[in-house]
Design a protein around this motif. Structure first.
Motif, PDB file in Angstrom:
ATOM      1  N   ASN A 113     -19.428 -34.408  10.620  1.00 48.13           N
ATOM      2  CA  ASN A 113     -18.152 -33.790  10.234  1.00 48.13           C
ATOM      3  C   ASN A 113     -16.939 -34.546  10.770  1.00 48.13           C
ATOM      4  N   ASN A 114     -17.150 -35.784  11.243  1.00 50.64           N
ATOM      5  CA  ASN A 114     -16.037 -36.539  11.821  1.00 50.64           C
ATOM      6  C   ASN A 114     -15.237 -37.225  10.711  1.00 50.64           C
ATOM      7  N   PRO A 115     -13.917 -37.018  10.646  1.00 50.21           N
ATOM      8  CA  PRO A 115     -13.107 -37.610   9.577  1.00 50.21           C
ATOM      9  C   PRO A 115     -12.747 -39.073   9.803  1.00 50.21           C
ATOM     10  N   PHE A 116     -13.169 -39.668  10.902  1.00 52.11           N
ATOM     11  CA  PHE A 116     -12.884 -41.076  11.189  1.00 52.11           C
ATOM     12  C   PHE A 116     -13.380 -41.950  10.042  1.00 52.11           C
ATOM     13  N   ASP A 117     -12.554 -42.917   9.632  1.00 50.71           N
ATOM     14  CA  ASP A 117     -12.891 -43.778   8.491  1.00 50.71           C
ATOM     15  C   ASP A 117     -14.238 -44.478   8.640  1.00 50.71           C
ATOM     16  N   LEU A 118     -14.623 -44.794   9.880  1.00 52.43           N
ATOM     17  CA  LEU A 118     -15.866 -45.531  10.123  1.00 52.43           C
ATOM     18  C   LEU A 118     -17.009 -44.646  10.599  1.00 52.43           C
ATOM     19  N   LEU A 246      -6.756 -45.555  12.420  1.00 51.61           N
ATOM     20  CA  LEU A 246      -6.478 -45.048  13.758  1.00 51.61           C
ATOM     21  C   LEU A 246      -6.181 -43.552  13.730  1.00 51.61           C
ATOM     22  N   ALA A 247      -5.371 -43.125  12.762  1.00 56.61           N
ATOM     23  CA  ALA A 247      -5.035 -41.707  12.665  1.00 56.61           C
ATOM     24  C   ALA A 247      -6.293 -40.878  12.394  1.00 56.61           C
ATOM     25  N   SER A 248      -7.188 -41.401  11.550  1.00 64.48           N
ATOM     26  CA  SER A 248      -8.419 -40.662  11.244  1.00 64.48           C
ATOM     27  C   SER A 248      -9.306 -40.536  12.478  1.00 64.48           C
ATOM     28  N   MET A 249      -9.264 -41.542  13.352  1.00 66.56           N
ATOM     29  CA  MET A 249     -10.038 -41.459  14.594  1.00 66.56           C
ATOM     30  C   MET A 249      -9.504 -40.340  15.478  1.00 66.56           C
ATOM     31  N   TYR A 250      -8.181 -40.239  15.611  1.00 63.26           N
ATOM     32  CA  TYR A 250      -7.607 -39.182  16.438  1.00 63.26           C
ATOM     33  C   TYR A 250      -7.716 -37.819  15.771  1.00 63.26           C
ATOM     34  N   ALA A 251      -7.866 -37.794  14.437  1.00 64.11           N
ATOM     35  CA  ALA A 251      -8.163 -36.521  13.768  1.00 64.11           C
ATOM     36  C   ALA A 251      -9.512 -36.004  14.246  1.00 64.11           C
TER      37      ALA A 251
END
Length: 288
Positions: A113-118, A246-251
């Motif tokens: 469920n992690n929204p991080f791009d990678l 980067l923003a997706s990682m902090y999301a």
């Protein structure tokens, strides 16, 4: 024992090479590099170099011949599709070249469920290796602590940390500590356990007020926590088209998905990872 390290001219790959030099003769280390021109210092030092192209299985098969351990550090690409394709080529070439064992770099932002791009790539990595027929071990990193030191002048000017993670905490590891863990596992048969995943973290995670307190102590400037929105963060740091990633990682961090803490690093090395304050004080004093 012949060890091949991919990404040897990158930040983590280079740190792994340096750590392995403390444990193995140079003759046992082979460096897989995309651009040989970027590896002149290694060539002059006596390392064997093999040119690789992650999207060309022929070059990978040639590079993977007659090695005992492949340390796979993924290339720096910003989307999961590219990295998954790269991994498929690595697996195909490793099997064709009969690589005995693969030691791969993972990252803790790998949850479904992690929204991080990678996150799709990092979630795919262990599942695909498990089905590959290869012997493998994964070292799963926390966030790198290293970018915080060069980021400090900007934070001093701003007067506050702006990471959009709300009340959640972030977990860190330094490149040097990660590299030490890679080198130790690579050269210790008992740790190079087939199918084992280790997660490399410091001994605590930091909420943003706690991180701001550490940064204030290190810099001797008052820094507090005033988060921006994800959209604002993306716009602020999109100069190299990395803003969304980067923003997706902090999301993911705002969902509490980047706060994991384990004792795996100490299990591997016999001592705790360098704590964040000590690490940043050393880095900051070296630069100032």
């Amino acid at each position: 024992m012949t060890i091949l390290i991919t990404g040897a001219t990158g930040h983590l790959g280079g740190a792994i090479v340096a750590a392995l030099q403390q444990r193995q003769p140079i003759s046992n280390l082979t460096l897989g590099v995309h651009n040989l021109a970027h590896a002149t210092k290694y060539q002059q030092a006596g390392f064997q170099l093999r040119q690789i192209d992650f999207h060309n299985e022929t070059t990978l098969q040639q590079a993977f011949q007659d090695i005992d351990l492949l340390i796979y550090v993924p290339s720096k690409s910003h989307d999961s599709f590219s990295r998954v394709t790269e991994l498929e080529h690595v697996i195909t070439a490793a099997k064709a070249s009969h690589v005995p064992h693969l030691l791969a770099m993972g990252f803790m932002a790998d949850q479904a469920n992690n929204p991080f791009d990678l996150s799709a790539f990092y979630g795919y990595l262990p599942r695909r290796l498990a089905s590959s027929g290869l012997h493998y071990t994964i070292l799963r990193n926390a966030l790198y602590a290293d970018p915080l030191a060069p980021y400090l002048p900007e934070l001093i000017d701003r007067g506050h940390v702006i990471y959009p993670v709300g009340e959640q905490a972030l977990s860190f590891i330094s490149l040097a500590d990660s590299a030490e863990a890679f080198a130790t596992v690579a050269t210790t048969p008992a740790l190079l356990e087939d199918g084992r995943t280790y997660t490399l973290t410091q001994s605590q995670a930091y909420t943003m007020p706690a991180l701001a307190e550490v940064l204030s102590t290190v810099s001797s400037h008052p820094i507090n926590y005033e988060p921006v929105t994800l959209a604002e963060f993306e716009a602020l740091y999109d100069a190299d088209h990395e803003g969304h990633m980067l923003a997706s990682m902090y999301a993911g961090g705002a969902m509490g998905l980047l706060d994991e803490v384990t004792t795996d690093y100490e299990t591997i090395t016999g001592h705790p990872a360098t704590d964040l304050t000590t690490f940043l004080q050393r880095e900051w004093s070296n630069k100032h």
